[in-house]
Motif scaffolding. Structure first.
Motif, PDB file in Angstrom:
ATOM      1  N   PRO A 122       0.799  -1.242   0.000  1.00 50.69           N
ATOM      2  CA  PRO A 122       0.000   0.000   0.000  1.00 50.69           C
ATOM      3  C   PRO A 122       0.826   1.284   0.000  1.00 50.69           C
ATOM      4  N   HIS A 123       1.928   1.323   0.758  1.00 53.23           N
ATOM      5  CA  HIS A 123       2.708   2.560   0.843  1.00 53.23           C
ATOM      6  C   HIS A 123       3.357   2.896  -0.502  1.00 53.23           C
ATOM      7  N   MET A 149       3.408   5.975  -5.640  1.00 53.40           N
ATOM      8  CA  MET A 149       3.393   6.048  -7.107  1.00 53.40           C
ATOM      9  C   MET A 149       2.162   6.786  -7.602  1.00 53.40           C
ATOM     10  N   LYS A 150       1.050   6.608  -6.904  1.00 46.30           N
ATOM     11  CA  LYS A 150      -0.170   7.324  -7.300  1.00 46.30           C
ATOM     12  C   LYS A 150      -0.019   8.817  -7.057  1.00 46.30           C
ATOM     13  N   SER A 151       0.622   9.187  -5.940  1.00 50.70           N
ATOM     14  CA  SER A 151       0.798  10.608  -5.622  1.00 50.70           C
ATOM     15  C   SER A 151       1.765  11.303  -6.584  1.00 50.70           C
ATOM     16  N   LEU A 166       2.683   8.436 -11.384  1.00 53.41           N
ATOM     17  CA  LEU A 166       3.286   7.396 -12.213  1.00 53.41           C
ATOM     18  C   LEU A 166       2.294   6.302 -12.606  1.00 53.41           C
ATOM     19  N   THR A 167       1.308   6.034 -11.759  1.00 57.59           N
ATOM     20  CA  THR A 167       0.395   4.910 -11.993  1.00 57.59           C
ATOM     21  C   THR A 167      -0.292   4.957 -13.358  1.00 57.59           C
ATOM     22  N   PRO A 168      -0.797   6.108 -13.800  1.00 55.16           N
ATOM     23  CA  PRO A 168      -1.424   6.130 -15.136  1.00 55.16           C
ATOM     24  C   PRO A 168      -0.478   5.725 -16.254  1.00 55.16           C
ATOM     25  N   TYR A 169       0.817   6.042 -16.096  1.00 54.74           N
ATOM     26  CA  TYR A 169       1.778   5.670 -17.129  1.00 54.74           C
ATOM     27  C   TYR A 169       2.007   4.159 -17.157  1.00 54.74           C
TER      28      TYR A 169
END
Length: 271
Positions: free
Chosen positions: A51-52, A57-59, A62-65
């Motif tokens: 989770p951390h 990565m979401k903050s 990066l996650t959308p990439y």
């Protein structure tokens, strides 16, 4: 029993496994492996189990990439497979395979219709029905859901393209013309015939059934077959069949994987 299996059972099985369609299916599906592996890595990054790290990565955005890379690899496996199957078929027959692979990919796109609405910010701006006959390509059919259609289109395209080459029905240019230019004209006649043929198939399904060939095959053939391989009984048969064939000196994984591998891949894509 050993004599019966080796003399009666295995010869027709080996003949079937060694046939051109099954070999093209087996070899063509191998082209998907690098993209499945790489796409899986980006899928793990996009859905990171810690989770951390996932929150970090979401903050950072990066996650959308990671999802972009996943969608461009793992979720277009049917499109890769259709190209690979036609390519493998024509290559095994001794002809230049790339035009056939490209033609199979175009044909695969030709017979599908969208089933997913177009949304912007969670709001539907166009329904799937409104996007029929448009340039909209629904990526749902590019992955596991379109796998059986990809197999059929790839095999039919490879078969017909090879027939044209064997009959020498092609446009021939003088020897002075560069080879790459000459090769492109070689594929012109079979391309015209195949694209016209698949367009007729598209029109027939659209007019008579009100849906695409891809959706029809998915509902009638692929879903039941995926259900069989996804059940306890189906898994048990697969698990026993491979060592059973090995017991008689036959490569069980090659035989079972060559036939059922695409369905198992479709299940993996769904997971």
């Amino acid at each position: 029993m050993n004599n019966w299996v080796n003399e009666k059972l295995l010869p027709p099985v080996m003949k079937f496994v060694g046939s051109r369609p099954i070999k093209a299916l087996r070899d063509g599906m191998l082209y998907t492996m690098p993209f499945i592996i790489v796409g899986s890595i980006f899928l793990i990054l996009a859905q990171f189990p810690e989770p951390h790290v996932a929150s970090w990565m979401k903050s950072t955005g990066l996650t959308p990439y990671w999802n972009v890379a996943y969608n461009a690899t793992f979720s277009v496996m049917a499109f890769v497979a259709v190209i690979g199957i036609a390519y493998s078929w024509v290559k095994a027959e001794g002809f230049t395979p790339l035009p056939a692979g490209i033609l199979a990919g175009i044909s695969f796109l030709l017979v599908m219709q969208p089933i997913t609405p177009v949304t912007v910010g969670g709001k539907v701006v166009a329904t799937a029905k409104q996007m029929v006959h448009s340039s909209y390509i629904d990526r749902n059919w590019m992955g596991g859901q379109g796998m059986v259609t990809a197999i059929i289109v790839g095999m039919v395209t490879g078969l017909i393209y090879t027939w044209f080459m064997k009959k020498d029905i092609r446009i021939k240019l003088p020897e002075q013309v560069p080879e790459n230019v000459s090769a492109s004209f070689t594929a012109l006649i079979p391309a015209a015939v195949l694209i016209t043929g698949w367009l007729i198939v598209y029109i027939i399904f659209d007019k008579l059934i009100g849906n695409s060939m891809t959706a029809f095959i998915y509902g009638l053939i692929q879903l039941p077959l995926q259900g069989l391989t996804d059940s306890f009984g189906g898994t048990l048969v697969l698990a026993l069949l491979i060592p059973f064939l090995w017991f008689f000196g036959v490569h069980g994984s090659v035989i079972v994987g060559g036939i059922l591998g695409p369905l198992l891949t479709a299940n993996a894509l769904a997971n």
